[in-house]
Enzyme design. Structure first.
Site, mmCIF file in Angstrom:
data_model
loop_
_atom_site.group_PDB
_atom_site.id
_atom_site.type_symbol
_atom_site.label_atom_id
_atom_site.label_comp_id
_atom_site.label_asym_id
_atom_site.label_seq_id
_atom_site.Cartn_x
_atom_site.Cartn_y
_atom_site.Cartn_z
ATOM 1 C CB VAL A 68 -0.995 0.039 1.191
ATOM 2 C CG1 VAL A 68 -2.045 -1.046 1.068
ATOM 3 C CG2 VAL A 68 -0.260 -0.030 2.528
ATOM 4 C CG ASN A 93 -6.506 -4.420 8.332
ATOM 5 O OD1 ASN A 93 -6.730 -4.284 9.535
ATOM 6 N ND2 ASN A 93 -5.580 -5.255 7.883
ATOM 7 C CB SER A 147 -4.715 2.744 16.561
ATOM 8 O OG SER A 147 -4.136 2.394 17.805
ATOM 9 C CE1 TYR A 160 0.577 2.827 14.169
ATOM 10 C CE2 TYR A 160 -0.249 3.467 16.325
ATOM 11 C CZ TYR A 160 -0.294 2.633 15.227
ATOM 12 O OH TYR A 160 -1.205 1.604 15.194
ATOM 13 C CB ALA A 162 0.273 12.657 14.561
ATOM 14 C CE LYS A 164 -3.037 2.892 12.855
ATOM 15 N NZ LYS A 164 -3.746 2.095 11.828
HETATM 16 N N1 LIG Z 1 -3.302 -5.556 16.979
HETATM 17 C C1 LIG Z 1 -3.574 -4.454 17.700
HETATM 18 O O1 LIG Z 1 -3.623 -4.477 18.944
HETATM 19 C C2 LIG Z 1 -3.825 -3.152 16.991
HETATM 20 C C3 LIG Z 1 -4.005 -2.015 17.772
HETATM 21 C C4 LIG Z 1 -4.252 -0.813 17.147
HETATM 22 C C5 LIG Z 1 -4.333 -0.743 15.762
HETATM 23 N N2 LIG Z 1 -4.144 -1.865 15.020
HETATM 24 C C6 LIG Z 1 -4.239 -1.728 13.561
HETATM 25 O O2 LIG Z 1 -4.831 -2.869 12.986
HETATM 26 C C7 LIG Z 1 -4.410 -2.964 11.622
HETATM 27 C C8 LIG Z 1 -4.067 -4.409 11.310
HETATM 28 O O3 LIG Z 1 -2.978 -4.796 12.116
HETATM 29 P P1 LIG Z 1 -2.871 -6.218 12.822
HETATM 30 O O4 LIG Z 1 -2.799 -5.977 14.287
HETATM 31 O O5 LIG Z 1 -3.879 -7.152 12.277
HETATM 32 O O6 LIG Z 1 -1.401 -6.634 12.385
HETATM 33 P P2 LIG Z 1 -0.784 -7.821 11.521
HETATM 34 O O7 LIG Z 1 0.669 -7.526 11.545
HETATM 35 O O8 LIG Z 1 -1.249 -9.153 11.995
HETATM 36 O O9 LIG Z 1 -1.390 -7.579 10.079
HETATM 37 C C9 LIG Z 1 -0.990 -6.515 9.269
HETATM 38 C C10 LIG Z 1 -1.090 -6.957 7.840
HETATM 39 O O10 LIG Z 1 -0.722 -5.862 7.011
HETATM 40 C C11 LIG Z 1 0.210 -6.320 6.061
HETATM 41 N N3 LIG Z 1 1.067 -5.199 5.669
HETATM 42 C C12 LIG Z 1 2.095 -4.656 6.368
HETATM 43 N N4 LIG Z 1 2.655 -3.679 5.627
HETATM 44 C C13 LIG Z 1 1.953 -3.618 4.470
HETATM 45 C C14 LIG Z 1 2.065 -2.840 3.313
HETATM 46 N N5 LIG Z 1 3.024 -1.906 3.192
HETATM 47 N N6 LIG Z 1 1.188 -3.038 2.303
HETATM 48 C C15 LIG Z 1 0.216 -3.983 2.404
HETATM 49 N N7 LIG Z 1 0.076 -4.775 3.473
HETATM 50 C C16 LIG Z 1 0.937 -4.592 4.487
HETATM 51 C C17 LIG Z 1 0.980 -7.433 6.742
HETATM 52 O O11 LIG Z 1 1.617 -8.293 5.792
HETATM 53 C C18 LIG Z 1 -0.148 -8.105 7.500
HETATM 54 O O12 LIG Z 1 -0.819 -9.051 6.713
HETATM 55 C C19 LIG Z 1 -3.273 -1.963 11.456
HETATM 56 O O13 LIG Z 1 -3.738 -0.793 10.815
HETATM 57 C C20 LIG Z 1 -2.892 -1.627 12.882
HETATM 58 O O14 LIG Z 1 -2.338 -0.331 13.027
HETATM 59 C C21 LIG Z 1 -3.896 -3.072 15.599
#
Ligand SMILES: NC(=O)c1ccc[n+]([C@@H]2O[C@H](COP(=O)([O-])OP(=O)(O)OC[C@H]3O[C@@H](n4cnc5c(N)ncnc54)[C@H](O)[C@@H]3O)[C@@H](O)[C@H]2O)c1
Length: 277
Positions: A68, A93, A147, A160, A162, A164
């Site tokens: 992305v 996502n 987030s 980060y 900022a 989000k």
């Molecule tokens: N897990 C948490 O507690 C948490 C908390 C706050 C926010 N988030 C947000 O949730 C979202 C998903 O994260 P997650 O926790 O499932 O993590 P994860 O690491 O399990 O999944 C992230 C996915 O994004 C893909 N990815 C990473 N960089 C990429 C890129 N440049 N282009 C395309 N795909 C890419 C990875 O390969 C992976 O499949 C993110 O936006 C993250 O900021 C998660």
């Protein structure tokens, strides 16, 4: 009661970062609910595995190799998808906290740029690409994965936080702008959910695992499936009157705002003081 209670029958959904974690759980759940799922990820192998799981169970899905951060790939995938699909649901996502190993005072512009590309830029780019067709049809849904760190201070990494927070405000503002045209934009704000980038079993010493009850009001960490459930709700017609909101999906950490469950002191169930909870 209709025979088919699935929520996304006949819809096509594109999900970024859908090879692992919250994105993959959302892809599986959307497929169970009858959607055709366009599983995109920078980890192409993982995207193909998610597609195989879905199609092995009789669902409909296809994989796309999409980093992305890469404007060229975004254009190419948008072109391929629009030539063959009507995208009813876009789930932005992908995102990452890309740990910057220094405080803001010592950070560099290229650190900020890296966080911007992976957390916010692509949300603008993909939304901008798919929104016009949604507006023309008078229907469509966008769900952003923000987030809890966009809803409170994040001292670990203000940049980060900022971006989000920018996503929360983009969701709010665009949600209002396009609601009269039949397009709904909302977001979720996860916290403490066990995924590849928040792999608590890997990051933390084993004894920390039993302390979650004194840290999170829900008493435990969340699962990607619990996040996917709220994304499904927002993507479905059940949320037809929800516009511009970010729903905290955090087991209560945001609402607690500095209050902690106190599991060890008889007669006191909560503390905001630095006792051994
Ligand atoms: N897990 C948490 O507690 C948490 C908390 C706050 C926010 N988030 C947000 O949730 C979202 C998903 O994260 P997650 O926790 O499932 O993590 P994860 O690491 O399990 O999944 C992230 C996915 O994004 C893909 N990815 C990473 N960089 C990429 C890129 N440049 N282009 C395309 N795909 C890419 C990875 O390969 C992976 O499949 C993110 O936006 C993250 O900021 C998660």
């Amino acid at each position: 009661m209709p025979d088919d209670t699935r929520l996304l029958v006949g819809r096509t959904a594109l999900i970024t970062g859908a090879g692992h974690g919250i994105g993959a759980a959302t892809a599986r759940l959307f497929a169970q609910h009858g959607a055709t799922v366009l599983v995109t990820d920078v980890d192409t192998e993982a995207a193909h595995l998610v597609v195989k799981e879905i199609t092995d169970r009789g669902g409909s899905a296809e994989a796309h190799d999409l980093d992305v951060r890469d404007a060229g790939r975004v254009d190419a995938v948008v072109g391929e998808v629009l030539a063959r699909h009507r995208v009813d649901v876009l789930v932005n996502n992908a995102g990452h906290w890309v740990r910057i190993p220094r405080d803001f005072a010592d950070s560099r512009p290229d650190d900020w740029e890296a966080l911007y590309r992976v957390n916010l830029w692509h949300v603008f780019a993909l939304t901008h690409a798919f929104l016009p067709a949604m507006i023309d049809r008078g229907s469509g849904v966008i769900v952003n994965v923000a987030s809890i760190e966009g809803l409170r201070g994040y001292p670990v990494d203000p940049v980060y936080g900022a971006f989000k927070a920018g996503l929360v405000q983009f969701t709010r503002s665009l949600g209002v702008q396009v609601a009269p045209k039949g397009v709904r934009v909302n977001a979720i704000g996860p916290d403490v959910t066990n995924t590849a980038q928040s792999d608590f079993a890997r990051f933390d010493p084993p004894e920390w695992a039993e302390r979650w009850p004194s840290w999170v009001p829900a008493g435990r960490v969340g699962t990607p499936e619990e996040q996917a459930g709220v994304i499904l709700f927002l993507a479905s017609d059940l949320a037809s009157f929800v516009v511009g909101h970010t729903i905290p999906t955090d087991g209560g950490t945001g609402a607690a705002g500095g209050w902690y469950p106190s599991t060890k002191r008889p007669g006191r169930s909560w503390t905001n003081r630095p006792m051994d909870a």
